[in-house]
Design an enzyme around this catalytic site. Structure first.
Site, mmCIF file in Angstrom:
data_model
loop_
_atom_site.group_PDB
_atom_site.id
_atom_site.type_symbol
_atom_site.label_atom_id
_atom_site.label_comp_id
_atom_site.label_asym_id
_atom_site.label_seq_id
_atom_site.Cartn_x
_atom_site.Cartn_y
_atom_site.Cartn_z
ATOM 1 N N HIS A 70 0.823 -1.201 0.000
ATOM 2 C CA HIS A 70 0.000 0.000 0.000
ATOM 3 C C HIS A 70 0.867 1.266 0.000
ATOM 4 O O HIS A 70 0.554 2.249 -0.669
ATOM 5 C CB HIS A 70 -0.913 -0.041 1.228
ATOM 6 N N GLU A 73 1.982 1.875 -3.406
ATOM 7 C CA GLU A 73 0.860 2.420 -4.201
ATOM 8 C C GLU A 73 0.808 3.958 -4.047
ATOM 9 O O GLU A 73 0.654 4.680 -5.029
ATOM 10 C CB GLU A 73 -0.441 1.763 -3.748
ATOM 11 N N HIS A 74 0.968 4.437 -2.817
ATOM 12 C CA HIS A 74 0.982 5.892 -2.611
ATOM 13 C C HIS A 74 2.153 6.545 -3.348
ATOM 14 O O HIS A 74 2.017 7.587 -3.977
ATOM 15 C CB HIS A 74 1.111 6.211 -1.112
ATOM 16 N N GLU A 150 -3.505 7.739 7.535
ATOM 17 C CA GLU A 150 -4.560 6.915 6.935
ATOM 18 C C GLU A 150 -4.920 5.760 7.871
ATOM 19 O O GLU A 150 -6.092 5.422 8.042
ATOM 20 C CB GLU A 150 -4.114 6.384 5.559
#
Lengths: 446, 434
Positions: A70, A73-74, A150
């Site tokens: 993840h 991905e950012h 997040e």
């Protein structure tokens, strides 16, 4: 009124009135470097969705680096050798488009929605960041702050999410599904440049990716563009194999309670380890999906009939089955007790109702209604071509084939009540289960 | 099917070339008006019915009655109890969704062409003969109360409730449309019936339909479904005044990340400056990754996962709102950055490049939203409620492009009020006192 409706329902069940043309306008092919391509044409609006799905997700992460899939991905929205940080999204926006990305256990996907004549630019940029990501230490530090916030927002600020993490961690003894997609905080805090780049280099390659294009396009045009931009990227023969650690036989029922002063509405959740949809063998999964609908799919489902309407012990009951998964998935039950009903009473009532359901067998009218709704859902689904694209992307990154996706509706329609009961007997075993209570504090007798 | 009066089609407006959507205004023989987009490529229709008024029609001591009523509409009608009704609906494979917001109650229906008549019969019974059985009232009340209990410890809900109370005071907008645990607990079947009578009437009805249906078929359907509704419903309340002082208020809540809602008075949808404000908001905080606040708070400093601002023009008041969440030890810095950006935009305005980029995005992205029958039906009803002309879609991008830098910057100086910005913060923020 009721008579007329009952008559029409009977007619619908008896005759195949629903159009059989459920199949979407899907074209598939594979580039020479191994990149799979799915094109779904819908010319109703001059809009295109361009997606690249990588066959890698959080369950593929090296031990000790949870959250890296993840985090990468950012960071894919930072720069490349030729694009400045933020320029990717800036260019999409300057072309009137939207872009984003998402990560799950089994996949990582990037997408843009934009006017159909901008498809080439999207491909050019997405192909660029497949190989040419360029990061600074400052990118890592700043964006790590973002993913930690997040995690705060999604998980740490939400007792239900924290409870869900504990449920999964207890459910999986050996598999990566035990670890949250966003990562454990103490590991997220240590993720660095080396972790990111090795994960990127080991997993991002055309032979580990699926291109999904939906909307106002011609398959041949997509093919020509895909060959031009993605086809020139060499395959990576060393791309990580998904030889994940698998679950041993599960032989002991697990129980947990998660207490948090922020819990206002306690509930009981039960998860059972369950088989997923496998290529060429989706029958048990189809039975489990129908079982979830019959048990807890809506107002008329068995658990709601018994527990909400008749016994009035719960305000809500649900059953869930997530069939699209690379490895063993779960079948979940959830009951929210009514005021004055204890978690133990709610759990006992749930268990009794499931046992009664299995003993009574499937009510054919209930099954027919669900099948009718599934046939209609195929028609409604054609209104959302991006949703169809997502369905293919999820399936193909979870070990299924295009043929499996297309066979699924007919497999669902062919499932019998006996098969559903057999699947329930096979899967709803306490030995493979976790039972969790989400509570505020020690329960007070009311 | 014999028809005595022809269904009237008053206008046919084509969208620009980029979207082959034609909106027709259809008036049924019984005098009910709807906007229609015919699209016969998929054999189903999306129908959106919206009644102006919504939860704001609640009497002060009956808060939550409209919301409860909208949850009970699908719990039995005619000679069908809740469970029989649910089975009938499932067997038809149609869906009816009900929603109650501050300003409207909506029914979003989706149904196949092959059994449209049966579905419409069922929907007619639903709208005209809801039963509101005592046991259903108690059951749905318990569900709503369960949700309200959860909301009480949800930082986002806490922030929303506190901001609304400060901004709108005693006006219905100042409290939760779902009601409170106390008010919902006291509601009776009579209150539900009264709420039903206040909501459903022809003087406040707006209709959009998209899909596999002709104008004539829609005209007949509208009369079956709606012609027998009463002419008038409960009067709409007076406008609300937005009276929130600048500053910070803190609601102590033990959670690792503080949630902040910030804002001040906004701008009405029919204000001549609305488009300039709309573009300004896009640049400041509405435009996703490209917005100034996203760049400053997230991309440069990593202080949050998301920050966004919204113009919220409601029927009876308008506010300009934003939301952000940061861990308790970093929220103070986020607040400081937001205040500084608010002030910078108010005094310095935006640049020509920012304006040009915003126009390119907003005009280019506009067609992307017309992506599905249900979406389009909802958009058309929204346009009617805002009194927009039927050719609005074709002219909207011109209106965006016509806004000048001088207009945006004048509106920035008038609308943005850094001293008047109020932050409601839920959490244990460090370095901020309410």
């Amino acid at each position: 009124m009721v008579r007329a409706l009952a008559l029409s329902a009977a007619l619908l069940a008896a005759s195949p009135l629903i159009a059989k043309e459920g199949h979407e306008a899907v074209t598939t092919f594979t580039l020479d470097n191994g990149m799979d391509v799915v094109v779904i044409e819908d010319n109703r609006a001059p809009v295109v969705q361009h997606m690249v799905w990588y066959r890698v997700g959080s369950a593929d992460e090296p031990a000790g680096t949870s959250g890296i899939a993840h985090f990468l991905e950012h960071l894919m929205f930072k720069g490349t050798d030729t694009l400045a940080p933020g320029e990717f999204s800036g260019t999409v926006a300057a072309n009137g488009g939207n872009d984003n990305a998402f990560t799950s256990y089994d996949y990582t996907a990037y997408f843009q929605r934009v006017a159909a004549d901008r498809l080439e630019l999207m491909m050019q940029m997405e192909a660029d960041r497949m190989r040419n990501l360029s990061l600074t230490e400052e990118d890592i530090t700043t964006e790590r702050g973002v993913i930690l916030e997040e995690r705060n927002q999604r998980t740490d600020n939400n007792p239900r999410a924290l409870f869900g993490e504990q449920m999964s961690a207890a459910q999986y003894l050996n598999h990566g599904y035990a670890v949250p997609i966003i990562g454990w905080r103490h590991e997220m805090e240590t993720l660095g440049m080396e972790d990111v780049l090795s994960f990127y280099q080991n997993n991002y390659a055309p032979n580990n990716a699926i291109l999904v294009v939906t909307g106002d396009v011609k398959p041949n045009d997509v093919k020509a563009l895909a060959e031009q931009y993605y086809g020139v990227i060499p395959a990576n023969p060393d791309v990580s194999r998904r030889d994940r650690a698998q679950e041993p036989p599960q032989t002991a029922a697990r129980r947990l309670t998660y207490k948090d002063p922020r819990v206002a509405q306690p509930y009981v959740q039960r998860s059972y380890l369950a088989p997923e949809r496998d290529p060429g063998a989706q029958e048990t999964a189809a039975a489990l999906y129908l079982l979830s609908e019959l048990l807890g799919g809506g107002t008329t489902s068995y658990l709601n009939e018994k527990l909400q309407f008749e016994q009035q012990k719960v305000v809500y009951a649900g059953a869930f089955y997530r069939g699209v998964s690379l490895d063993d998935t779960t079948f979940d039950l959830l009951v929210v007790p009514a005021q004055g009903v204890s978690l133990q009473e709610a759990e006992d009532a749930m268990d009794q109702a499931v046992a009664d359901f299995i003993a009574e067998g499937v009510n054919q009218d209930d099954l027919d209604r669900i099948k009718m709704q599934l046939r209609a859902a195929q028609i409604y689904a054609r209104d959302n071509v991006d949703g169809i694209g997502n369905r293919y992307g999820r399936a193909l990154t979870s070990g299924l084939t295009v043929e499996d996706v297309q066979a699924w509706p007919d497999i669902l329609q062919a499932v019998t009540g006996d098969e559903i009961i057999a699947a329930a007997r096979e899967v709803l075993q306490l030995e493979t289960s976790v039972t969790g209570w989400l509570m505020k504090d020690d329960e007070v007798t009311q | 099917m014999k028809r005595i009066f022809a269904t009237l089609i008053a206008f046919v407006i084509a969208l620009p070339a980029w979207a082959a959507i034609e909106i027709k205004e259809v008036t049924s023989p019984g005098g009910i008006t709807a906007w229609l987009v015919e699209d016969h490529s998929i054999p189903f229709t999306a129908l959106e019915l919206r009644f102006r008024g919504g939860t704001s029609l609640d009497d002060p001591d009956k808060r939550g009655a409209v919301y409860l009523m909208s949850g009970l509409i699908e719990e039995g009608a005619g000679d069908m109890d809740a469970r029989t009704y649910a089975r009938e609906l499932e067997a038809l494979a149609a869906s009816f969704q009900y929603d109650a917001s501050d300003d409207s109650v909506s029914i979003s229906a989706q149904f196949l062409t092959e059994n449209r008549d049966e579905v419409i019969d069922l929907l007619r019974t639903t709208i005209h003969e809801p039963r509101f059985d005592e046991d259903a009232v108690e059951r749905v009340k318990a569900q709503i109360l369960s949700g309200l209990r959860s909301d009480q410890t949800d930082p986002n809900d806490i922030a929303g409730r506190n901001f609304a109370r400060m901004a709108y005071g005693d006006h219905p907008y100042g409290s939760e449309g779902k009601g409170s645990i106390e008010s919902v607990g006291a509601l009776t079947r009579d209150d539900v019936v009264a709420a039903y009578d206040s909501v459903f009437a022809k003087d406040r009805l707006y209709v959009g339909a998209v899909g596999d249906i002709t104008a004539e078929e829609l005209g007949a359907l509208l009369d079956t479904l709606l012609a027998d509704l009463p002419e008038t419903g409960k009067p709409i309340p007076e406008r609300a005044e937005v009276n929130i002082p600048g500053g910070v208020s803190v609601v102590e809540f033990d959670t690792p990340q503080s949630v902040a809602l910030f804002g001040h008075a906004g701008i009405d949808r029919d204000d001549p400056d609305f488009f300039a404000a709309f573009i300004l908001n896009h640049i400041l905080g509405g435009g996703g990754f490209e917005s100034r606040l996203m760049q400053e708070v997230r991309e440069k400093r990593g202080l949050t996962y998301g920050i966004a601002t919204y113009l919220v023009p409601k029927d009876l008041a308008s506010v300009y709102l934003g939301s952000v969440s940061s861990s308790n030890d970093r929220i103070a810095e986020a607040v400081e950055v937001i205040r500084a950006e608010w002030a910078r935009a108010a005094t310095e305005g935006v640049t020509q490049k920012e304006l040009d980029d915003a126009k390119t995005y907003l005009t280019g992205a506009y067609p992307l939203r017309f992506d599905g029958n249900g979406r389009i039906a909802g958009i058309m009803v929204g346009m009617q409620m805002e009194n927009l002309p039927i050719d609005y879609i074709a002219t909207r991008n011109d209106k965006v492009n016509a806004v000048t830098l001088e207009e945006v910057n004048r509106v920035a100086s008038e609308l943005l009020n850094p001293e008047g910005l109020h932050f409601t913060i839920v959490g244990k923020p460090e370095g901020l006192d309410g």
